[in-house]
Design a protein around this motif. Sequence first.
Motif, PDB file in Angstrom:
ATOM      1  N   ALA A  61       0.833  -1.205   0.000  1.00 42.53           N
ATOM      2  CA  ALA A  61       0.000   0.000   0.000  1.00 42.53           C
ATOM      3  C   ALA A  61       0.869   1.257   0.000  1.00 42.53           C
ATOM      4  O   ALA A  61       0.633   2.191  -0.780  1.00 42.53           O
ATOM      5  CB  ALA A  61      -0.949  -0.024   1.200  1.00 42.53           C
ATOM      6  N   ALA A  62       1.887   1.272   0.856  1.00 42.98           N
ATOM      7  CA  ALA A  62       2.764   2.438   0.954  1.00 42.98           C
ATOM      8  C   ALA A  62       3.493   2.695  -0.363  1.00 42.98           C
ATOM      9  O   ALA A  62       3.620   3.851  -0.793  1.00 42.98           O
ATOM     10  CB  ALA A  62       3.771   2.246   2.092  1.00 42.98           C
ATOM     11  N   ARG A  63       3.960   1.631  -1.013  1.00 40.54           N
ATOM     12  CA  ARG A  63       4.651   1.783  -2.303  1.00 40.54           C
ATOM     13  C   ARG A  63       3.744   2.412  -3.350  1.00 40.54           C
ATOM     14  O   ARG A  63       4.226   3.035  -4.304  1.00 40.54           O
ATOM     15  CB  ARG A  63       5.143   0.429  -2.815  1.00 40.54           C
ATOM     16  N   HIS A  64       2.445   2.252  -3.188  1.00 44.97           N
ATOM     17  CA  HIS A  64       1.506   2.783  -4.172  1.00 44.97           C
ATOM     18  C   HIS A  64       0.750   4.008  -3.663  1.00 44.97           C
ATOM     19  O   HIS A  64      -0.273   4.404  -4.218  1.00 44.97           O
ATOM     20  CB  HIS A  64       0.532   1.680  -4.604  1.00 44.97           C
ATOM     21  N   GLY A  65       1.274   4.607  -2.596  1.00 41.30           N
ATOM     22  CA  GLY A  65       0.732   5.874  -2.125  1.00 41.30           C
ATOM     23  C   GLY A  65      -0.492   5.783  -1.238  1.00 41.30           C
ATOM     24  O   GLY A  65      -1.204   6.771  -1.067  1.00 41.30           O
ATOM     25  N   PHE A  66      -0.754   4.614  -0.661  1.00 41.47           N
ATOM     26  CA  PHE A  66      -1.906   4.438   0.219  1.00 41.47           C
ATOM     27  C   PHE A  66      -1.447   4.254   1.656  1.00 41.47           C
ATOM     28  O   PHE A  66      -0.622   3.389   1.943  1.00 41.47           O
ATOM     29  CB  PHE A  66      -2.721   3.197  -0.192  1.00 41.47           C
ATOM     30  N   THR A  67      -1.990   5.063   2.532  1.00 37.80           N
ATOM     31  CA  THR A  67      -1.738   4.862   3.955  1.00 37.80           C
ATOM     32  C   THR A  67      -2.674   3.757   4.441  1.00 37.80           C
ATOM     33  O   THR A  67      -3.743   3.528   3.849  1.00 37.80           O
ATOM     34  CB  THR A  67      -1.989   6.159   4.744  1.00 37.80           C
ATOM     35  N   PRO A  68      -2.301   3.048   5.500  1.00 38.24           N
ATOM     36  CA  PRO A  68      -3.125   1.927   5.975  1.00 38.24           C
ATOM     37  C   PRO A  68      -4.571   2.309   6.285  1.00 38.24           C
ATOM     38  O   PRO A  68      -5.482   1.515   6.060  1.00 38.24           O
ATOM     39  CB  PRO A  68      -2.397   1.453   7.232  1.00 38.24           C
ATOM     40  N   ASP A  69      -4.804   3.535   6.749  1.00 38.80           N
ATOM     41  CA  ASP A  69      -6.173   3.938   7.094  1.00 38.80           C
ATOM     42  C   ASP A  69      -7.074   4.068   5.868  1.00 38.80           C
ATOM     43  O   ASP A  69      -8.291   4.188   5.994  1.00 38.80           O
ATOM     44  CB  ASP A  69      -6.172   5.242   7.900  1.00 38.80           C
ATOM     45  N   ARG A  70      -6.498   4.010   4.681  1.00 32.83           N
ATOM     46  CA  ARG A  70      -7.288   4.063   3.446  1.00 32.83           C
ATOM     47  C   ARG A  70      -7.565   2.667   2.883  1.00 32.83           C
ATOM     48  O   ARG A  70      -8.155   2.531   1.817  1.00 32.83           O
ATOM     49  CB  ARG A  70      -6.557   4.899   2.398  1.00 32.83           C
ATOM     50  N   ILE A  71      -7.143   1.629   3.601  1.00 32.70           N
ATOM     51  CA  ILE A  71      -7.315   0.255   3.129  1.00 32.70           C
ATOM     52  C   ILE A  71      -8.348  -0.467   3.999  1.00 32.70           C
ATOM     53  O   ILE A  71      -8.263  -0.446   5.220  1.00 32.70           O
ATOM     54  CB  ILE A  71      -5.979  -0.525   3.184  1.00 32.70           C
ATOM     55  N   VAL A  72      -9.307  -1.101   3.332  1.00 34.22           N
ATOM     56  CA  VAL A  72     -10.268  -1.981   3.994  1.00 34.22           C
ATOM     57  C   VAL A  72     -10.074  -3.369   3.417  1.00 34.22           C
ATOM     58  O   VAL A  72     -10.210  -3.565   2.205  1.00 34.22           O
ATOM     59  CB  VAL A  72     -11.733  -1.531   3.757  1.00 34.22           C
ATOM     60  N   LEU A  73      -9.725  -4.321   4.268  1.00 32.62           N
ATOM     61  CA  LEU A  73      -9.619  -5.707   3.821  1.00 32.62           C
ATOM     62  C   LEU A  73     -10.982  -6.356   3.999  1.00 32.62           C
ATOM     63  O   LEU A  73     -11.486  -6.470   5.118  1.00 32.62           O
ATOM     64  CB  LEU A  73      -8.560  -6.460   4.620  1.00 32.62           C
ATOM     65  N   GLU A  74     -11.576  -6.746   2.889  1.00 29.84           N
ATOM     66  CA  GLU A  74     -12.882  -7.395   2.910  1.00 29.84           C
ATOM     67  C   GLU A  74     -12.675  -8.899   2.848  1.00 29.84           C
ATOM     68  O   GLU A  74     -12.328  -9.450   1.809  1.00 29.84           O
ATOM     69  CB  GLU A  74     -13.739  -6.929   1.729  1.00 29.84           C
ATOM     70  N   VAL A  75     -12.855  -9.530   3.980  1.00 27.06           N
ATOM     71  CA  VAL A  75     -12.670 -10.973   4.072  1.00 27.06           C
ATOM     72  C   VAL A  75     -13.871 -11.637   3.417  1.00 27.06           C
ATOM     73  O   VAL A  75     -15.014 -11.386   3.797  1.00 27.06           O
ATOM     74  CB  VAL A  75     -12.535 -11.420   5.542  1.00 27.06           C
ATOM     75  N   THR A  76     -13.600 -12.455   2.429  1.00 21.03           N
ATOM     76  CA  THR A  76     -14.680 -13.126   1.709  1.00 21.03           C
ATOM     77  C   THR A  76     -15.061 -14.415   2.421  1.00 21.03           C
ATOM     78  O   THR A  76     -14.287 -14.969   3.197  1.00 21.03           O
ATOM     79  CB  THR A  76     -14.258 -13.451   0.265  1.00 21.03           C
TER      80      THR A  76
END
Length: 173
Positions: A61-76
């Motif tokens: 995420a960091a390498r692509h400009g996303f901070t962790p607070d902008r990521i939601v892991l949707e467990v299927t």
Amino acid sequence: SPHSVLGAFSGEALHRFDLMSKVSALSIAQQLGTDARLSLNLLPQSLLADANAVDFLVQAAARHGFTPDRIVLEVTEEEAITDPDMFADAVKRVRSAGMRVAIDDFGAGFAGLSLLADFQPDKLKIDRCIVQNVHESGPRQAIVRAIVEFCFCLGIAVVAEGVETVEEFNWLR
């Protein structure tokens, strides 16, 4: 379809592919220049198959400009969680890293109420199979009401997936 792509893999290769596909999704999102929150579907075992899965996702995420607070892991719900204690620990690591967790397709697969008892996601997405024609079905209405009520009590946001008609929308509203 996602099922045909994922069906080409099994075991450790499936979970490695699942993690690597998130890197591709992050790359595409970066190219689009979005500043929105990004939801990434993830097989639950992918968090367990690699002890460094959470760090891998945070670094990608960091390498692509996303901070962790902008990521939601949707467990299927496409696969069973074979070790609930290890999974709960992985969810703690996800949250400690600053990411959010959602359960996707609730009611359609392996996840059940015990999953909610063991860890509370930030969001629960009710599967479209329950939402479809909810305005015409007493049992579906009872199920949706119960899900919304227990999620409210646990502080979990609820999303209804697959709302396709005005009638469904109006009933859910």
